[in-house]
Write a protein that holds these residues in place. Structure first.
Motif, PDB file in Angstrom:
ATOM      1  N   GLU A 198      -2.622  -5.061   3.498  1.00 20.44           N
ATOM      2  CA  GLU A 198      -1.987  -5.971   2.547  1.00 20.44           C
ATOM      3  C   GLU A 198      -1.413  -5.197   1.362  1.00 20.44           C
ATOM      4  O   GLU A 198      -0.343  -5.541   0.845  1.00 20.44           O
ATOM      5  CB  GLU A 198      -3.033  -6.985   2.065  1.00 20.44           C
ATOM      6  N   GLU A 199      -2.087  -4.150   0.918  1.00 20.01           N
ATOM      7  CA  GLU A 199      -1.622  -3.378  -0.229  1.00 20.01           C
ATOM      8  C   GLU A 199      -0.280  -2.714   0.047  1.00 20.01           C
ATOM      9  O   GLU A 199       0.583  -2.603  -0.843  1.00 20.01           O
ATOM     10  CB  GLU A 199      -2.660  -2.316  -0.611  1.00 20.01           C
ATOM     11  N   GLU A 200      -0.059  -2.233   1.272  1.00 23.92           N
ATOM     12  CA  GLU A 200       1.215  -1.602   1.606  1.00 23.92           C
ATOM     13  C   GLU A 200       2.363  -2.616   1.560  1.00 23.92           C
ATOM     14  O   GLU A 200       3.461  -2.310   1.078  1.00 23.92           O
ATOM     15  CB  GLU A 200       1.123  -0.954   2.992  1.00 23.92           C
ATOM     16  N   VAL A 201       2.107  -3.830   2.062  1.00 23.09           N
ATOM     17  CA  VAL A 201       3.144  -4.867   2.004  1.00 23.09           C
ATOM     18  C   VAL A 201       3.444  -5.232   0.555  1.00 23.09           C
ATOM     19  O   VAL A 201       4.607  -5.364   0.148  1.00 23.09           O
ATOM     20  CB  VAL A 201       2.704  -6.108   2.797  1.00 23.09           C
ATOM     21  N   ARG A 202       2.404  -5.387  -0.256  1.00 20.76           N
ATOM     22  CA  ARG A 202       2.599  -5.740  -1.667  1.00 20.76           C
ATOM     23  C   ARG A 202       3.385  -4.643  -2.392  1.00 20.76           C
ATOM     24  O   ARG A 202       4.250  -4.921  -3.219  1.00 20.76           O
ATOM     25  CB  ARG A 202       1.240  -5.961  -2.327  1.00 20.76           C
ATOM     26  N   SER A 203       3.066  -3.397  -2.087  1.00 21.32           N
ATOM     27  CA  SER A 203       3.789  -2.286  -2.712  1.00 21.32           C
ATOM     28  C   SER A 203       5.269  -2.302  -2.346  1.00 21.32           C
ATOM     29  O   SER A 203       6.133  -2.009  -3.185  1.00 21.32           O
ATOM     30  CB  SER A 203       3.157  -0.954  -2.306  1.00 21.32           C
ATOM     31  N   ALA A 204       5.581  -2.642  -1.081  1.00 20.40           N
ATOM     32  CA  ALA A 204       6.988  -2.711  -0.668  1.00 20.40           C
ATOM     33  C   ALA A 204       7.731  -3.788  -1.453  1.00 20.40           C
ATOM     34  O   ALA A 204       8.894  -3.608  -1.848  1.00 20.40           O
ATOM     35  CB  ALA A 204       7.078  -2.982   0.829  1.00 20.40           C
TER      36      ALA A 204
END
Length: 745
Positions: free
Chosen positions: A459-465
């Motif tokens: 989830e953190e990678e999607v939020r960062s994108a």
């Protein structure tokens, strides 16, 4: 809470564990093969020797000790250079007949150079060989080659020093000659002035010029007094006196004056008795005019060069200026002489003033000239000193050729070899190292495969994108767990007290502050297929209907079949034959969901041919315009952006787009590409993003019984279902299911 990279790695281990296991087994097998193929331990002898630094010799040269001191800066690569080792190889082959390869000699040789270097420091030289005699003799040859190599380095440095001094001497000599020529040229031009300044003649000359100016000024004043006196007596200026004297002394002018006087006398006499037109009067007038012209011409010839240089005068002025008597003529001559004398004295005064100014300028420039000469003389001295130093250094370098030697001496010439036989590493140690290396390589391979896959893992990678492109995250939806065995089933929140309802309610609340105006018609899309946009659209519409809003769900994905069966509805297959007629009849296409109050749906007639043309049709546009007035909230489930531009065609008729992304399914490159295009476009309103399928804990409702343990079963072909944990759905079909299954989407 684990960091994002740790979560990503743990997920990758679950997906690619067999690659890691295979890599671990392969590396461990290679280590076992190496352990079994070990050669028996080889007996090795080590010979040791020492080299000392030579002290500077006392001689006639200063360069030799410097070169010898510089030669002590020897490093290990220099002592074991290819030149030294090949010299050892050549000597062993010629003197002892040994064919030792120089690369093998380098491998077995070693040298320890002390840092820093002190007078008592020594260089330890080591050579290893299975043969004790070869180790000892090779070490001696190597040490002698090192001493000779040091001597050759010092000789090369001495030659290079002499060459550099010779190259430097030529331009220095040229600079010296140039400086001497400049000083000589300066003395040739300014030497006389500086000599006069040294004897103090310039101040005397300046005083003499000033005294001469005073005397000339006094003489001019006396002449001015005489000129004023004569001018007052004559009533003429010097220039007028010159004109009068010249005219009075000319006999022609005197004759013309007399004739003109007689003619004028006759005219005055006849005027009393004769008229003006009388022939005699006319003749006298003509004669008077002719005499006047002759007088003017003669006056111009006498005083002005035919009237060019002299000013024009009237007849009266000419006759008045030419009537001087002899005494007055003498006075005019005297006045002209005084004027001429005054002009001569004035010229002498100006010349004396110019001479004084020139002397003063020369006197003022003397310090600068002296400073300039001093600088040129100093430059000559500097160049001469440098030239002498280089010549002395060159002579010293030639003297040093006979005094320069090696910077090293052999301190120990009889080295004692030592037995260095060692056993090979144990098999256990090799296998342990291989296992550790296999684990590291396998773990790195798993991580590399996760990176090459190009998907979001957490989830953190999607939020960062989203945050990198300044896209607001409107909601994080948890994974949805259901218990169903139908392959085409998509779970939705049909229960009014579903624990997942609060997440969609939070998303619906965040939509109120998204955009510049109230969001009434919303479009959902994603980058690719399988990211749960249809599931989000259904549940968001259900959440809005549960909140008392008159809500419409439009299945705008005409490339896929309708999913209304999850709402216990059936799509009419005949609608795909005439889709325009279907959308043109609002009462036919808009259908009420039976079990959910306030929820309506427009099922998709798809899959159909040319879905873009249908979405751009007047019937579809009329439908979108009409439902905006009839319903409180409209949700459009559009196809993925990778499937076509259907979502972009529908966006102008909505209030904005929500972009759905899902860990373990969304491709990083594809999401970044579509997000960049949506954010950079000024015609598209991107309200925000939604993270679907996050690992967010969901508390099940307490009134439901605990479900049976779930098992894996395949996801539906079009839109993967969400996952989460819920009690069995109250569908009649599930009452007969013997075993429940859990599915993540």
């Amino acid at each position: 809470m684990l960091p994002s990279i740790v979560k990503r790695y743990l997920i990758a281990v679950g997906k690619y564990k067999w690659f890691g296991i295979v890599t671990f087994v392969a590396v461990l097998g290679a280590a076992g093969f190496v352990a079994l193929k070990q050669k028996p331990p080889e007996k090795m002898f080590q010979a040791e020797g020492a080299l000392s630094y030579s002290l500077p010799k006392t001689g006639f040269s200063n360069t030799a000790p410097q070169i010898q001191e510089q030669g002590k800066a020897l490093s290990k690569p220099m002592l074991l250079s290819e030149k030294v080792i090949k010299a050892v190889e050549e000597r062993l082959r010629k003197e002892l007949g040994w064919n030792e390869d120089w690369q093998k000699i380098v491998k077995n040789a070693d040298a320890a150079v002390p840092q820093p270097i002190e007078p008592t420091s020594t260089i330890k030289v080591i050579y290893k060989n299975p043969d004790q005699k070869k180790a000892q003799l090779t070490l001696i040859a190597m040490m002698e080659a090192m001493v000779e190599y040091s001597r050759s380095i010092n000789a090369e440095r001495l030659v290079m020093t002499g060459k550099q001094l010779s190259e430097r001497l030529t331009p220095v000599k040229q600079d010296l000659e140039k400086a001497e020529k400049q000083l000589e040229q300066f003395d040739r031009v300014e030497g006389a002035v500086l000599s006069v300044a040294r004897i103090g003649a310039l101040p005397t000359a300046i005083a003499t010029a000033q005294e001469q100016q005073r005397q000339l000024a006094m003489a001019i004043q006396g002449l001015d007094a005489q000129i004023r006196s004569l001018s007052e007596r004559l009533g003429l200026t010097p220039d007028q006196a010159y004109v009068s004297q010249a005219l009075s002394a000319d006999p022609i002018i005197a004759n013309l004056r007399a004739q003109l006087h007689d003619t004028e006398s006759q005219i005055q006499l006849y005027e009393q008795s004769l008229r003006e037109d009388h022939p005699q009067m006319v003749e006298l007038r003509q004669r008077q005019t002719a005499l006047q012209e002759l007088l003017q011409q003669r006056t111009s010839e006498v005083i002005g060069g035919n009237g060019v240089a002299a000013p024009m005068m009237s007849d009266f002025q000419i006759r008045h200026n030419s009537s001087l008597d002899p005494v007055r003529q003498q006075q005019a001559t005297t006045l002209m002489g005084l004027q001429t004398q005054r002009e001569n004295l004035q010229q002498q005064l100006q010349a004396a003033a110019q001479t004084e100014q020139q002397l003063r300028r020369e006197y003022a420039s003397i310090p600068n000239k002296q400073l300039e000469r001093s600088q040129k003389e100093q430059q000559v001295l500097i160049q001469k000193t440098l030239y002498d130093k280089i010549q002395a250094a060159l002579a010293d370098a030639k003297t040093a050729e006979a005094e320069t030697g090696s910077s090293l001496n052999i301190l120990s010439v009889q080295p004692k070899p030592a037995d260095l036989s060692q056993s090979n590493p144990s098999i256990v140690l090799i296998l342990g190292g291989g296992g550790l290396l296999g684990a590291v390589v396998g773990g790195a391979l798993i991580f590399l495969l996760s990176l090459l896959e190009g998907k979001f893992y957490t989830e953190e990678e999607v939020r960062s994108a989203f945050e990198e492109r300044e896209v607001e995250v409107l909601g994080t939806l948890p994974a949805f767990m259901v218990f169903d065995l139908k392959p085409d089933f998509m779970p939705v929140m049909v229960e009014p007290d579903s624990p997942y309802l609060e997440f969609y309610e939070r998303l619906r609340t965040n939509l109120r502050r998204a955009g510049d105006k109230q969001v009434k018609v919303l479009l959902l899309t994603s980058a690719g297929i399988g990211e749960g946009k249809t599931f989000c659209a259904y549940n968001l519409a259900i959440s809005s209907a549960r909140a008392g809003k008159r809500t419409l769900l439009i299945e705008a994905d005409l490339r896929s079949p309708s999913r209304v069966q999850c709402l216990k509805m059936t799509a009419d297959p005949e609608n795909s034959l005439e889709p325009l007629l279907y959308y043109g009849q609002l009462n036919n296409c808009i259908r009420l969901v039976p079990e959910i109050e306030n929820l309506y749906v427009v099922p998709s007639p798809g899959p159909v041919r040319q879905p873009g043309g249908i979405l751009e049709s007047n019937e579809m546009l009329r439908l979108l315009k009409d439902v905006r007035q009839r319903f409180d909230f409209v949700v459009l489930d559009a196809p993925a952006l990778s499937a076509g531009n259907d979502a972009l065609m529908l966006e102008p008729h909505t209030d904005g787009i929500i972009f759905v992304a899902r860990p373990l399914h969304s491709q990083q490159g594809m999401v970044a590409e579509y997000l960049d295009s949506l954010t950079e476009s000024e015609d598209i309103t991107l309200l925000g993003g939604v993270i679907n399928g996050a690992e967010t804990p969901v508390e099940a409702h307490s009134t439901y019984p605990e479900p049976e343990p779930p098992v894996e079963f395949p996801a539906p072909p079009d839109e993967p279902a969400q996952t989460g944990r819920l009690p069995p759905l109250p569908y009649p079909e599930q009452a007969e299911l013997p075993q429940t299954a859990r599915r993540r989407a």
